[in-house]
Write a protein that holds these residues in place. Structure first.
Motif, PDB file in Angstrom:
ATOM      1  N   PHE A 242       0.843  -1.197   0.000  1.00 45.65           N
ATOM      2  CA  PHE A 242       0.000   0.000   0.000  1.00 45.65           C
ATOM      3  C   PHE A 242       0.879   1.247   0.000  1.00 45.65           C
ATOM      4  N   LYS A 244       0.026   5.557   0.650  1.00 40.15           N
ATOM      5  CA  LYS A 244      -1.061   6.484   0.970  1.00 40.15           C
ATOM      6  C   LYS A 244      -0.514   7.798   1.510  1.00 40.15           C
ATOM      7  N   ASP A 260      -5.298   5.856  11.521  1.00 39.81           N
ATOM      8  CA  ASP A 260      -5.298   5.947  10.057  1.00 39.81           C
ATOM      9  C   ASP A 260      -4.272   4.986   9.443  1.00 39.81           C
ATOM     10  N   GLU A 264      -4.906   1.533   6.770  1.00 39.35           N
ATOM     11  CA  GLU A 264      -4.206   1.160   5.541  1.00 39.35           C
ATOM     12  C   GLU A 264      -3.777  -0.307   5.558  1.00 39.35           C
TER      13      GLU A 264
END
Length: 690
Positions: A242, A244, A260, A264
């Protein structure tokens, strides 16, 4: 009819004499040999039973010998592992002493020296042998299992004792299990290595602090709310990657950032796949809640633009290189460096960035990093692990078995581009793109994987080994060996003279003379320069989309500025011991990138690693104990069966001496009586004749 003396003599003596003599011969033979019969014709039933029992005795003898031999090895392994655990208990005690707040640098140095002595003893135990055969080398009993660097050189082959038909028991413990084994119930845990302080009020940051405390504020004006950006990258426990960009205001809490990050990784309101926390040094710790995976990884860099010009909000993190990683310099308006862009590093590895990557602020670079250099060897630091079973990749492993196929063209590597750059063994710059492409006969634009000079037009196809017709390898069929051959050709500057399979093979052969690109025992790509003891070469291998946050995360990662490993299902015994000793030698309780050794895990984490290591060795010890008990039980049972079978055999074939002696006496008396009778009859006939 008249009965004559001759007829009487023949009836009484001739017939009985032969019969009694045969019986006397048989009984004497039984007494002399101790056996009831000598030949199958004597008694077919007895002979058949005896042969069957003889076979059973022979088999039991083989089982007994095999069990005895296996038991000796298993029992000796048991004894050695007792000493292992004693030594490891002492190591843990020393680590606890080193972590004690009263322990100073001098005492920690003394502890480190004792730890080194224990490590030496553990290596000696690991190389224990019986009659010149090493206990922990697998079936390669003549190979010393552990070298001076703690690397295992045996194999993973078990040796089994024969305990009967379709019944075998392993009696050795391989070094592959003991020193490099995998505990599927262990959960991977990783940590950042930069101490995070409260930049407003001082002290170590906590989850209750605000992002403003975390990232600072140069004017202490709470009414002006700054936007903070966090660029996070990593890998989930299922092997998917991932990437982000998170945006949080000053007023958000550090706990919000951690939540947060967890999202992810796949955390949701109903299910958490990871735990994301802060340790007592304000460092971010990510723990996998799924056990048995070695894939979890993490990287993060934060940025805040105090002058509001948007410099912190970027698509490519290279742009952050214009900022400052020292908050005090950003805060000081009189230092001539008033860009007010603060870039916060969370992980620093000490790795050099790839050519063209940001090289001022080291922590912003994730996987565009150069392999580590040690003499003639270059080594990557990311283990290539199969998604399916968490095993290390081998040269024959397909890249698609490790890569994240959810990125790019979902379900395939087609279209993936890897950048390969650095300096060759002569010190000259090189830069190539490796294109992983389908080989589709129905699509003329898809004719297999190739590599090409960056910005150039020359294509060098990467050929398969199909004996029925060589062609460029399909993206999803490409193996690590083919990737490593490509790397080796580039680093040694041995390229095909033309784009044919024959020239491709020739280039590989030439490159193998100058260098060797291989997978290490723990699944990491390494290059060895065959032309120099101190290589001029360098390697960076990474996904072309690596740092562009508008594009997918990296399909594959080979070398990175990643988080430190605290716990992992995979064991590397002596490497872990070295990490523990380094933590004490560096006098660090927690990871701290300010030290000379950026990758020191810290004494507190060393204790956690020791707990995992002890648990692993204890499980191996239990296995050896079970093997030893099974073999001992089998040996005792076999001995009883052997006695029972031999007793039964004796009852079938052996002569009962008392019975035979009595029969001999009876036959002797009968024979004497017969002779006496014959004598009397003979005399009577003579008198009558006279």
């Amino acid at each position: 009819m008249r009965v004559t003396s001759s007829m009487y003599y023949h009836s009484l003596y001739g017939t009985n004499n032969s019969k009694i003599n045969n019986e006397l011969f048989d009984v004497n033979k039984q007494i002399a040999s101790g056996l009831k019969i000598q030949y199958a014709k004597d008694d077919v039933s007895t002979f058949t039973q005896t042969m069957r029992l003889d076979n059973e005795v022979t088999t039991l003898g083989q089982v007994k010998k095999s069990a005895e031999s296996g038991y000796k090895v298993a029992n000796q392994s048991d004894v050695v592992l007792n000493e292992f655990e004693t030594s490891m208990n002492r190591m843990r005690t020393l680590l606890l002493q080193a972590a004690n707040g009263a322990s100073n640098d001098i005492s920690q140095d003394a502890i480190a020296q004792e730890l080194k002595g224990i490590k030496k003893n553990l290596k000696s135990l690991a190389n224990t042998s019986i009659n010149g055969q090493y206990l922990f080398s697998g079936s390669s009993v003549n190979v010393k299992p552990i070298d001076d660097n703690g690397i295992y050189h045996g194999n993973d082959k078990s040796m089994n004792a024969f305990l009967g038909s379709n019944n075998q028991e392993q009696y050795n413990l391989t070094g592959s299990e003991l020193f490099l084994g995998e505990d599927h119930n262990t959960k991977r845990e990783i940590t950042s290595n930069i101490v995070n302080n409260n930049l407003i009020d001082g002290g170590v940051i906590t989850t209750d602090n605000s992002i403003r405390d975390f990232m600072g504020d140069i004017d202490n004006d709470k009414n002006t709310v700054n936007k903070n950006y966090f660029y996070i990258r990593g890998t989930k426990s299922d092997g998917t990657s991932f990437k982000k960009k998170l945006e949080l205001n000053d007023t958000a809490k550090v706990s919000d950032l951690l939540a947060d990050i967890g999202k992810e990784y796949g955390n949701s309101g109903n299910l958490d796949l990871v735990n994301v926390t802060l340790n007592s040094n304000g460092e971010i710790v990510v723990q996998d809640k799924q056990h048995g995976s070695s894939k979890l990884d993490f990287h993060m860099v934060g940025a805040v633009d105090f002058d509001g010009t948007g410099k912190a909000n970027v698509d490519d993190v290279d742009a952050l290189n214009s900022g400052e990683s020292d908050y005090n310099k950003v805060k000081d308006d009189n230092d001539g460096d008033i860009n007010h862009l603060f870039v916060h590093e969370f992980i620093t590895s000490g790795l050099k960035p790839a050519a063209g990557a940001a090289d001022k602020i080291e922590g912003i670079v994730y996987d565009r990093t150069q392999f580590s250099k040690n003499g003639s060897k270059l080594s990557s630091n990311v283990t290539q692990v199969l998604k399916a079973d968490n095993a290390f990749a081998s040269p024959s492993t397909k890249i698609s078995e490790v890569a994240d196929l959810s990125k790019g063209n979902a379900g395939t590597l087609d279209g993936t581009v890897l950048n390969l750059s650095g300096k060759d063994i002569s010190g000259n710059d090189y830069s190539y793109e490796i294109h992983l492409e389908k080989n589709d006969s129905a699509d003329s634009t898809k004719n297999g994987s190739y590599f090409t000079p960056d910005g150039g037009t020359t294509k060098y196809h990467i050929y398969d080994m199909d004996p029925n017709g060589r062609k460029a390898v399909d993206a999803d069929e490409m193996t690590y060996q083919q990737l490593m051959d490509t790397v080796n050709m580039a680093v040694t500057n041995n390229l095909p003279t033309s784009d044919t399979a024959d020239e491709y093979d020739t280039a590989i052969q030439k490159s193998d003379v100058d260098g060797k690109t291989e997978l290490s025992y723990d699944g990491k790509i390494t290059f060895s320069d065959q032309t120099s003891s101190i290589t001029k070469a360098s390697i960076a291998l990474y996904d072309k989309n690596s740092d562009n946050f508008t594009k997918d995360a990296s399909v594959m990662t080979f070398n990175s500025n990643n988080a430190l490993t605290i716990s992992d299902p995979k064991t590397d015994f002596f490497k872990t011991i070295d990490e523990m000793i380094a933590s004490v030698s560096d006098h660090t309780n927690y990871p701290d990138a300010k030290n000379a050794n950026h990758r020191t895990i810290g004494i507190e984490n060393a204790i956690k690693k020791m707990d995992d290591l002890q648990s692993h060795v204890s499980r191996m010890h239990s296995k050896v104990g079970a093997q030893s008990n099974t073999l001992n039980t089998s040996l005792e049972r076999t001995q009883l069966l052997e006695v029972s079978t031999m007793t039964l055999r004796s009852s079938v074939i052996d002569t009962d001496v008392a019975e035979a002696s009595l029969k001999l006496q009876q036959l002797t008396l009968n024979y004497q009586a017969m002779l006496s009778t014959v004598g009397k009859v003979s005399k009577l006939s003579l008198v009558n004749y006279l």
